[in-house]
Design a protein around this motif. Structure first.
Motif, mmCIF file in Angstrom:
data_model
loop_
_atom_site.group_PDB
_atom_site.id
_atom_site.type_symbol
_atom_site.label_atom_id
_atom_site.label_comp_id
_atom_site.label_asym_id
_atom_site.label_seq_id
_atom_site.Cartn_x
_atom_site.Cartn_y
_atom_site.Cartn_z
ATOM 1 N N TRP A 140 1.269 -1.347 -0.291
ATOM 2 C CA TRP A 140 -0.293 0.438 -0.251
ATOM 3 C C TRP A 140 0.730 1.443 0.017
ATOM 4 C CZ3 TRP A 140 -3.179 -2.257 4.480
ATOM 5 C CH2 TRP A 140 -4.244 -3.045 4.256
ATOM 6 N N GLY A 141 2.104 1.350 -0.189
ATOM 7 C CA GLY A 141 3.165 2.812 -0.023
ATOM 8 C C GLY A 141 3.364 2.842 1.561
ATOM 9 N N MET A 142 3.081 2.494 2.515
ATOM 10 C CA MET A 142 2.647 2.627 3.857
ATOM 11 C C MET A 142 3.470 2.714 4.812
ATOM 12 S SD MET A 142 -1.917 2.412 3.937
ATOM 13 C CE MET A 142 -1.939 3.206 5.636
ATOM 14 N N LEU A 143 4.368 2.101 4.211
ATOM 15 C CA LEU A 143 5.493 1.676 5.416
ATOM 16 C C LEU A 143 6.052 2.929 6.538
ATOM 17 C CD1 LEU A 143 7.588 -1.245 3.998
ATOM 18 C CD2 LEU A 143 6.001 -1.420 6.123
ATOM 19 N N ASP A 144 6.408 3.529 4.915
ATOM 20 C CA ASP A 144 7.366 4.968 6.078
ATOM 21 C C ASP A 144 6.134 5.798 7.243
ATOM 22 O OD1 ASP A 144 10.044 5.159 5.588
ATOM 23 O OD2 ASP A 144 9.695 5.880 3.644
ATOM 24 N N GLN A 145 5.237 5.925 6.906
ATOM 25 C CA GLN A 145 4.223 6.450 7.563
ATOM 26 C C GLN A 145 4.022 5.733 8.602
ATOM 27 O OE1 GLN A 145 0.932 7.195 5.739
ATOM 28 N NE2 GLN A 145 -0.910 6.619 7.566
ATOM 29 N N ALA A 146 4.189 4.249 8.742
ATOM 30 C CA ALA A 146 2.899 3.643 9.569
ATOM 31 C C ALA A 146 4.293 3.669 11.148
ATOM 32 C CB ALA A 146 2.946 1.503 9.313
ATOM 33 N N MET A 147 5.878 3.197 9.893
ATOM 34 C CA MET A 147 7.163 3.032 11.595
ATOM 35 C C MET A 147 6.973 4.241 12.014
ATOM 36 S SD MET A 147 7.578 0.207 11.316
ATOM 37 C CE MET A 147 7.049 -1.633 10.137
ATOM 38 N N GLN A 148 7.186 5.385 11.130
ATOM 39 C CA GLN A 148 6.955 6.644 12.176
ATOM 40 C C GLN A 148 5.757 7.126 13.022
ATOM 41 O OE1 GLN A 148 7.068 10.076 8.831
ATOM 42 N NE2 GLN A 148 8.687 8.988 8.100
ATOM 43 N N ALA A 149 5.170 6.492 12.750
ATOM 44 C CA ALA A 149 3.439 6.784 13.530
ATOM 45 C C ALA A 149 3.975 5.153 14.237
ATOM 46 C CB ALA A 149 2.233 6.002 12.933
ATOM 47 N N ALA A 150 4.698 4.753 14.839
ATOM 48 C CA ALA A 150 4.909 4.080 15.815
ATOM 49 C C ALA A 150 6.140 3.842 16.303
ATOM 50 C CB ALA A 150 5.121 2.519 15.197
ATOM 51 N N GLY A 151 6.370 4.962 15.853
ATOM 52 C CA GLY A 151 8.428 5.852 16.834
ATOM 53 C C GLY A 151 9.936 5.059 16.553
ATOM 54 N N ARG A 152 9.514 3.998 14.932
ATOM 55 C CA ARG A 152 10.416 2.916 14.338
ATOM 56 C C ARG A 152 11.446 3.817 13.747
ATOM 57 N NH1 ARG A 152 7.536 -2.379 14.944
ATOM 58 N NH2 ARG A 152 10.074 -3.130 14.541
ATOM 59 N N ILE A 153 11.916 4.662 14.704
ATOM 60 C CA ILE A 153 13.222 5.391 14.129
ATOM 61 C C ILE A 153 14.369 4.535 13.012
ATOM 62 C CG2 ILE A 153 12.645 7.344 15.698
ATOM 63 C CD1 ILE A 153 14.945 6.427 17.557
#
Length: 507
Positions: free
Chosen positions: A470-483
């Motif tokens: 879905w092209g949402m990996l960066d968005q989701a990981m940033q929201a989860a704090g996975r810096i």
């Protein structure tokens, strides 16, 4: 497991060599004598599914850590910080020398090697050695497995080596294939398997591939390919919808949703009408041992598990966001079949307790407080984890609910939003006791599908791959704090160092 012995080369003198083989041992050439040998070869090909042959670094820890830890809704459990090779996966600091990266690569290629042997050697058997019907069945299953192992590898690694023949000295070193070429091989094999296999299996063949399983994975392959920028084509969603239609509308396999959502994962309702492809486990007895300890990895200390993994509060918030609108007055009931956490549902002293205890009692006894902000996964846990040892709880790899949601997604992408809504409602009504959707636009339905896949498939090895397509990996990981995450670097695992060092055609 099939035992093969290599021909021994014995030196007679400087000028000649004598090639000898032991008369009482089977070789790869002499093994394939009859239907029993063909079945044994196929069993070996199945044995590598989900890296089961390597119990700890493959099935027990490798697959869960790699596939569960990389979800934005996953957190390391209290025991995970004791293992640096677990935490490097979670923090995205792993390298191509990582143990789990290597094991997942090698076990899937072992499976491919066995599958190719079955396809080739059983294919060469005569009608005196094996009946035509059984020959077709066994080759069809092996072809499904070859597609499955390639598909598994291509979802994990950006580039893979295509293995469609028995490995020889000449093909031992082989270059990496492009992703479009790999998708073509996978899709063709799933298509071939679907044409060769029966719609479903009877009680004697549980766990084996069927036409329904081949079509389900064929549709999934098209859907994943549609989300792969290196390989996608305009026809992918249409092809996916046409494939899923055969299962849902035409009734291949005769699948249906199981109303008791929790029973899909606790070992109490195995191989039910919703199961399309299911890993078979059983507790050890006098004749065999094929058990699993996945529940110990998933279960928290408070219920007798090892505390390997937790869920994030974000997962609870996502699952609660529609409110308490289920027909029984609760949140979407899939929440309670997927997670356990501090809630009146789990603190009811009369019902809904975990192993006979409320949340507060479990947490106070284990941690000395009520652990308000901690969340644990409930899937794959038997009703009692304490003192349960190795168990025979099956793990479903493909469910009818997943097919319905993937079909809905493909239809929605093709503009058939009304039918997509109907399919989503079937899953919501049955598993969540949730009312019909009120959304109607294509974009809103896509957003709902993303939500529904969280509700339905959490901890079923789909989340990371869904976010990627879905092209949402960066968005989701940033929201989860996975810096530590970077989509260009971490969307796929690297080719293992061991393969690079052994294969002269990879650098």
């Amino acid at each position: 497991m099939i035992a093969f012995t290599m021909l021994a080369l014995v030196s007679c003198n400087d000028d000649e060599f004598l090639e000898q083989s032991s008369p009482d041992q089977l070789t790869s050439e002499s093994f394939w004598r009859n239907a029993e040998d063909a079945r044994s070869g196929l069993t070996a090909a199945y044995a590598e599914l989900e890296s089961r042959s390597n119990f700890w670094d493959g099935w027990q820890e490798g697959r869960p850590v790699v596939e569960y830890f990389r979800s934005d809704y996953a957190m390391p459990g209290p025991d995970a910080t004791n293992y640096g090779h677990w935490m490097s996966i979670f923090n995205f600091t792993y390298t191509n020398g990582h143990t789990f990266v290597d094991v997942l690569w090698t076990t899937n290629y072992k499976g491919l090697n066995f599958a190719n042997q079955v396809i080739s050697k059983v294919g060469a058997m005569t009608s005196e050695q094996i009946s035509d019907a059984e020959k077709k069945q066994i080759i069809g299953e092996a072809t499904f497995l070859r597609a499955y192992y390639h598909f598994k590898l291509l979802t994990l690694f950006e580039q893979i080596i295509l293995r469609t023949d028995i490995i020889s000295q000449e093909t031992l070193d082989k270059e990496l294939a492009g992703r479009p070429e790999s998708w073509t091989a996978i899709i063709n094999d799933f298509k071939t398997a679907a044409e060769m296999l029966p719609p479903t299996n009877n009680a004697e063949n549980l766990g084996r591939a069927s036409k329904g399983a081949a079509l389900a994975y064929l549709g999934k392959a098209y859907l994943y390919k549609a989300g792969d920028s290196s390989s996608s084509e305009s026809s992918d969603f249409e092809n996916a919808a046409d494939t899923f239609k055969q299962i849902v509308d035409d009734g291949v396999g005769n699948y249906s949703l199981e109303p008791n959502f929790l029973s899909l994962f606790n070992g109490e309702n195995e191989n039910n009408s919703e199961s399309i492809f299911e890993l078979q486990f059983k507790s050890g007895d006098a004749t065999s041992w094929n058990a699993t300890a996945l529940h110990f990895f998933v279960g928290d200390w408070s219920v007798g598990g090892w505390g390997g993994i937790e869920a994030s509060m974000a997962a609870v918030n996502e699952m609660k966001k529609e409110g308490m609108i289920a027909t029984n007055g609760l949140y979407d009931n899939r929440l309670y079949g997927s997670l356990y956490f501090k809630d009146s549902f789990y603190n009811d002293t009369n019902t809904n307790q975990m192993q006979g205890y409320t949340w507060d009692v479990l947490m106070n006894d284990t941690y000395g407080d009520t652990h308000d902000n901690h969340v644990y996964f409930r899937k794959w846990l038997p009703n009692y984890v304490w003192n349960n040892g190795y168990v025979g709880v099956n793990v479903v790899l493909m469910r009818y609910a997943d097919v319905l949601l993937m079909y809905a997604e493909a239809l929605n992408e093709n503009g058939n939003t009304l039918k997509a809504i109907d399919l989503i409602n079937q899953v919501r009504n049955t598993h969540g006791l949730m009312p019909n959707l009120t959304v109607s636009s294509q974009s809103d339905v896509k957003a709902q599908i993303i939500h529904e896949r969280t509700m339905e498939l959490t901890l079923e090895s789909t989340r990371f791959f869904d976010l990627r397509r879905w092209g949402m990996l960066d968005q989701a990981m940033q929201a989860a704090g996975r810096i530590g995450f970077s989509a260009p670097e971490h969307s796929y695992l690297p080719v293992p160092l061991s393969e690079i060092q052994a294969n002269s055609k990879i650098d």
